[in-house]
Design a protein around this motif. Sequence first.
Motif, mmCIF file in Angstrom:
data_model
loop_
_atom_site.group_PDB
_atom_site.id
_atom_site.type_symbol
_atom_site.label_atom_id
_atom_site.label_comp_id
_atom_site.label_asym_id
_atom_site.label_seq_id
_atom_site.Cartn_x
_atom_site.Cartn_y
_atom_site.Cartn_z
ATOM 1 N N PRO A 53 -39.341 -28.971 0.169
ATOM 2 C CA PRO A 53 -39.482 -30.179 -0.668
ATOM 3 C C PRO A 53 -38.125 -30.673 -1.145
ATOM 4 C CG PRO A 53 -40.067 -28.225 -1.919
ATOM 5 C CD PRO A 53 -39.798 -27.753 -0.517
ATOM 6 N N ASN A 54 -38.139 -31.770 -1.872
ATOM 7 C CA ASN A 54 -36.886 -32.354 -2.347
ATOM 8 C C ASN A 54 -36.254 -31.532 -3.464
ATOM 9 O OD1 ASN A 54 -37.150 -34.508 -0.556
ATOM 10 N ND2 ASN A 54 -38.390 -35.691 -2.007
ATOM 11 N N GLU A 55 -37.056 -30.910 -4.309
ATOM 12 C CA GLU A 55 -36.537 -30.125 -5.426
ATOM 13 C C GLU A 55 -36.918 -28.663 -5.245
ATOM 14 O OE1 GLU A 55 -37.926 -31.765 -9.062
ATOM 15 O OE2 GLU A 55 -36.845 -33.671 -8.834
ATOM 16 N N TYR A 56 -36.102 -27.795 -5.844
ATOM 17 C CA TYR A 56 -36.350 -26.356 -5.727
ATOM 18 C C TYR A 56 -37.634 -25.975 -6.447
ATOM 19 C CZ TYR A 56 -35.717 -21.323 -6.011
ATOM 20 O OH TYR A 56 -35.902 -19.974 -5.899
ATOM 21 N N VAL A 58 -40.572 -22.420 -6.847
ATOM 22 C CA VAL A 58 -40.912 -21.038 -6.540
ATOM 23 C C VAL A 58 -42.268 -20.924 -5.864
ATOM 24 C CG1 VAL A 58 -39.480 -20.080 -8.374
ATOM 25 C CG2 VAL A 58 -41.856 -20.705 -8.867
ATOM 26 N N LYS A 59 -42.944 -22.042 -5.637
ATOM 27 C CA LYS A 59 -44.219 -21.995 -4.931
ATOM 28 C C LYS A 59 -43.959 -21.685 -3.455
ATOM 29 C CE LYS A 59 -46.530 -25.343 -7.938
ATOM 30 N NZ LYS A 59 -47.248 -26.656 -7.998
ATOM 31 N N PRO A 60 -44.823 -20.893 -2.828
ATOM 32 C CA PRO A 60 -44.635 -20.607 -1.395
ATOM 33 C C PRO A 60 -44.663 -21.891 -0.565
ATOM 34 C CG PRO A 60 -46.212 -19.086 -2.365
ATOM 35 C CD PRO A 60 -45.948 -20.132 -3.402
ATOM 36 N N LEU A 61 -43.739 -22.009 0.361
ATOM 37 C CA LEU A 61 -43.605 -23.212 1.177
ATOM 38 C C LEU A 61 -44.432 -23.085 2.452
ATOM 39 C CD1 LEU A 61 -39.760 -23.810 0.872
ATOM 40 C CD2 LEU A 61 -41.588 -24.531 -0.670
ATOM 41 N N ASP A 62 -44.905 -24.221 2.938
ATOM 42 C CA ASP A 62 -45.669 -24.255 4.181
ATOM 43 C C ASP A 62 -44.741 -24.060 5.372
ATOM 44 O OD1 ASP A 62 -48.021 -24.698 2.818
ATOM 45 O OD2 ASP A 62 -47.809 -26.878 2.873
ATOM 46 N N VAL A 63 -45.300 -23.421 6.401
ATOM 47 C CA VAL A 63 -44.521 -23.074 7.584
ATOM 48 C C VAL A 63 -45.284 -23.525 8.819
ATOM 49 C CG1 VAL A 63 -43.561 -21.178 8.931
ATOM 50 C CG2 VAL A 63 -43.435 -21.113 6.457
ATOM 51 N N THR A 64 -44.570 -24.067 9.806
ATOM 52 C CA THR A 64 -45.139 -24.407 11.109
ATOM 53 C C THR A 64 -44.577 -23.438 12.139
ATOM 54 O OG1 THR A 64 -45.326 -26.745 10.542
ATOM 55 C CG2 THR A 64 -45.351 -26.176 12.876
ATOM 56 N N ASN A 65 -45.446 -22.620 12.728
ATOM 57 C CA ASN A 65 -45.010 -21.657 13.737
ATOM 58 C C ASN A 65 -44.779 -22.377 15.058
ATOM 59 O OD1 ASN A 65 -45.183 -19.476 11.972
ATOM 60 N ND2 ASN A 65 -47.353 -19.195 12.388
ATOM 61 N N LEU A 66 -43.632 -22.121 15.698
ATOM 62 C CA LEU A 66 -43.260 -22.796 16.932
ATOM 63 C C LEU A 66 -43.637 -22.004 18.181
ATOM 64 C CD1 LEU A 66 -39.710 -24.118 15.964
ATOM 65 C CD2 LEU A 66 -41.861 -25.372 15.967
ATOM 66 N N ALA A 67 -43.858 -20.710 18.050
ATOM 67 C CA ALA A 67 -44.211 -19.858 19.197
ATOM 68 C C ALA A 67 -43.165 -19.923 20.298
ATOM 69 C CB ALA A 67 -45.589 -20.233 19.745
#
Length: 295
Positions: A53-56, A58-67
């Motif tokens: 996100p634009n600001e810091y 501590v919430k877990p960030l979403d991830v896109t797996n590329l394989a």
Amino acid sequence: MALNRLFASLTVTSNLITRRTIHVSCYNLASKPNIHKPKPGFGKSYRRIVHFPNEYTVKPLDVTNLAGRDPVTGRVVAKGIGGGIKHKYHWIDWHRDGPTEGPPQEEKVIQIMEDGCRTAHIALVAVGDKLKYILATENMKAGDILKTSRNLPRIPVRANEGDAYLLGALPTGTLVHCIEKAPGMGGLYVHAAGTHGTIMRKQDDRVIVQMPSKRLFSFSQHCMAVVGRLSNVDHGNTPIGSPQRNRWLGNRPRSGLWKRKDGRHGRKIKPPKPVKEIFHPTTKPLPVIKLNMHP
């Protein structure tokens, strides 16, 4: 006359070759465009994309797996990547900034946790009314008070594990990690689990640090570093244990390259060698040497 005919035939042949070459080149260019295929390495990860996100936070960030695929072209770049358990990404704050004068800033450790996207454990730290994640050291636990300062004293400070000071403020022989490349850039060196650097000596305004690879790096004395060895020391000594757990980690099998009996580098089943006959050595008479008087 014959010479003119020869030149004419050579000219026609060269024109035909040129036209055919151009035709084939145009066909190949139209049917097979020159797509640049990226190569693994060079500091680019083809395992996952983290959506910051634009600001810091501590919430877990979403991830896109590329394989193992390139995010632009979709072509497979790294064949050994694929599958695995989905992990949330915790945003690490690499900047340990403190006051340049007066007493150091105090930070309290709230929680120590594991992170699936990195080898070392992470710590949730409270600084005033803000929360942030940092890399946890070997003996760090919840409730510890960490100190951070950018003051460069005349006498080296006696720092505890997890404290962040300038390299010039720490005594020789101190174990450090998360070392800045330049003052204010944030910790860049020594992030892996169980690793640490060692302050070897000081030369004028430079500090010589021995990295985990045993290579010596020279940093400015105004670069920040965190004291101590990183957590999860047994990470490199822990066996994976099973092929299924290797798939959980996101590593694909190597498509049967190695088999025990008939695969690559395997033990091949070969027919036995023919019978070797062993004879008792017999003594043969020595040949007769004939001498004569002629040279």
